[in-house]
Design an enzyme around this catalytic site. Structure first.
Site, short mmCIF file in Angstrom:
data_model
loop_
_atom_site.label_atom_id
_atom_site.label_comp_id
_atom_site.label_asym_id
_atom_site.label_seq_id
_atom_site.Cartn_x
_atom_site.Cartn_y
_atom_site.Cartn_z
N PRO A 181 -0.22 -6.10 -9.59
CA PRO A 181 0.55 -4.90 -10.46
C PRO A 181 -0.29 -3.94 -11.58
O PRO A 181 1.23 -3.49 -11.94
CB PRO A 181 1.39 -6.42 -10.98
CG PRO A 181 -0.07 -7.13 -11.13
CD PRO A 181 -0.92 -7.12 -9.71
N CYS A 185 -10.76 -12.11 -8.24
CA CYS A 185 -10.39 -14.15 -9.09
C CYS A 185 -11.36 -14.60 -7.68
O CYS A 185 -10.34 -15.91 -7.56
CB CYS A 185 -8.97 -13.70 -9.05
SG CYS A 185 -8.10 -13.49 -8.11
N CYS A 210 -7.43 -0.51 -6.19
CA CYS A 210 -6.85 -1.66 -5.31
C CYS A 210 -5.71 -2.94 -7.33
O CYS A 210 -6.12 -3.42 -7.58
CB CYS A 210 -8.16 -3.27 -5.13
SG CYS A 210 -8.82 -2.23 -3.86
N ASP A 220 -2.63 1.31 -4.93
CA ASP A 220 -2.40 0.21 -3.76
C ASP A 220 -2.15 0.18 -2.50
O ASP A 220 -1.66 1.52 -2.51
CB ASP A 220 -1.78 -0.60 -4.42
CG ASP A 220 -1.99 -2.43 -3.92
OD1 ASP A 220 -2.48 -2.71 -5.05
OD2 ASP A 220 -1.24 -2.41 -3.50
#
Ligand SMILES: C[S@@+](CC[C@H](N)C(=O)[O-])C[C@H]1O[C@@H](n2cnc3c(N)ncnc32)[C@H](O)[C@@H]1O
Length: 441
Positions: free
Chosen positions: A270, A393, A267, A291
């Site tokens: 960016p 995150c 994944c 991705d």
């Protein structure tokens, strides 16, 4: 009572049907040839609150459509829109105290104009009250909503008159609740369930921290707080430094370095962590940076080119779909798989204020399901003795500790290391766990 009102407001906050019918478009059409900064913000708030557009995308679209805003004006627009979204729970609470018309019955564009004014009146010291109020009123006049001006004017002036008292209330002990912490009720209760009240207060206060700037990984490979437009600086353009939060910088450093390693970041857009891995492992290694979203791959490619990395293979791939090339005789053949999954982002609310609007407990549950589907597939690719790194995150236990336990109870791994980073200590909230695949008995 307060809760009930705000819940109703939340229900109407995304008028998704408008996104489909295009009704909301009217508010994006320029009122004038060139909008003022505040006019632009009112319309941007409309698209964020009423159409569910992500704040960063709304800003990107605005700046593309309105190139006449220079750097200083863009910074001002960003501050106004971020601040208003960040504090919307408090702004609505104050508006509801002073307005006879309930928030949920207000015309949406009026509500955005009022939110923006109250944000400036209460939270931006350097803005004179007349500027904070009049620009919103002028906007309403331009939109041919003169009939609403006396009402808006009276509410805003009364709020301004009581400013000190209202701000004092926010600081008081009894306001260590969803309103005082500027969180929607659902998110406040969710964090309290996972962390208890004291830690929830600490976390929510870190979201509201005024500490500016962001982190880069500098020439020495160390975290450094910077501000301004680093992307225009030579050291960024030449690939000597990379924008990456402190906690994210820790992930690639967990990898067991090895000549000729085969690595998958499943994944990766960016591409922050994939590029970090590619630079640490050197040219004998290969990093598959994948991705699901084809239209995000250019972000990885931009980073790869800027950093001059030759050991990356950038590909579109849904990580839930098994790729036989990473299996030999049914056994994984990769040295390292990084699984930096899509998540609820609760660790980065300080930067992405509008995640408050998108949070729901059901959303967390469905993300956990997606994360487990990804994990179940990609864990197979790791060879015995190889490494699996899982990271998010977010702060929710469902997406962190519960997934750690899921890995340990379903797959042949042992936990090597794990760490949770709380927001503001000093980077973003983040979680990682590193696992080693057990050899077959
Ligand atoms: C947290 S971000 C990754 C950040 C990246 N690792 C970095 O350090 O720059 C999660 C990414 O997962 C991607 N994603 C979501 N679902 C996916 C799936 N089923 N398969 C592969 N990628 C997926 C998203 O498009 C998003 O870019």
């Amino acid at each position: 009572m307060e809760t009930e009102k705000r819940d109703k407001n939340k229900k109407r906050s995304f008028r998704r049907e408008k996104r489909q019918t295009g009704e909301g478009q009217a508010h994006r059409e320029p009122v004038l040839q060139q909008k003022t900064e505040r006019e632009a913000v009112i319309e941007l708030l409309y698209s964020v609150f009423e159409e569910g557009v992500f704040l960063h995308l709304a800003l990107r679209r605005l700046f593309a459509e309105a190139p006449y805003f220079d750097t200083r004006k863009r910074a001002f627009i960003t501050k106004l829109s971020h601040g208003t979204v960040e504090r919307y729970i408090q702004l609505d609470y104050f508006l509801s105290l002073y307005s006879k018309t309930p928030i949920e019955k207000m015309k949406p564009i009026l509500l955005q104009a009022m939110r923006l004014s109250v944000y400036q009146l209460l939270f931006l010291d350097k803005i004179p009250p007349h500027a904070a109020i009049n620009e919103s009123l002028n906007y309403l006049k331009k939109r041919k909503l003169q009939g609403l001006v006396p009402f808006a004017n009276a509410v805003l002036r009364n709020i301004n008159k009581d400013k000190e008292r209202l701000l004092e209330e926010l600081k008081s002990k009894h306001r260590e609740d969803a309103i005082g912490l500027a969180l929607p009720d659902a998110l406040f209760s969710f964090l309290k369930k996972d962390y208890g009240l004291e830690d929830t207060i600490r976390i929510a206060k870190a979201f509201l921290s005024e500490e500016g700037g962001f982190f880069i990984r500098n020439e020495k490979g160390e975290g450094e707080r910077v501000s301004g437009n680093i992307m225009e600086e030579e050291r960024f353009l030449s690939g000597d430094v990379t924008i990456q939060d402190l906690s994210s910088q820790e992930v690639a450093k967990l990898a067991h370095l090895k000549e000729g390693a085969k690595i998958l970041d499943c994944c990766s857009a960016p591409g922050g962590k994939a590029c970090h891995l590619a630079s640490l492992f050197g040219e004998s290694a290969v990093v598959y940076a994948r991705d699901e979203k084809q239209d995000k791959l250019y972000l990885i490619e931009e980073n790869q080119k800027r950093l001059g990395l030759k050991n990356m293979r950038i590909e579109a791939w849904d990580a839930r779909v098994e790729d036989l090339q990473f299996l030999e005789n049914g056994e994984g053949c990769l040295d390292l798989v990084l699984c930096d999954v899509p998540c609820s982002g609760l660790g980065v609310i300080g930067k992405k204020a509008d995640l408050r609007l998108h949070f729901s407990e059901e959303g967390v549950k469905s993300l956990q399901k997606l994360q487990r589907e990804i994990l179940s597939t990609v864990q197979k690719y790791v060879k015995p003795g190889g490494q699996l790194i899982y990271s998010t995150c977010t702060l929710s236990k469902a997406e962190n500790e519960e997934n750690r336990d899921y890995i340990l109870s379903h797959f042949p791994y042992k936990l090597e290391k794990e760490k949770k980073f709380y927001p503001g200590e000093p980077g973003d909230g983040f979680y990682y766990a590193s696992f080693i695949k057990k050899a077959k008995a």
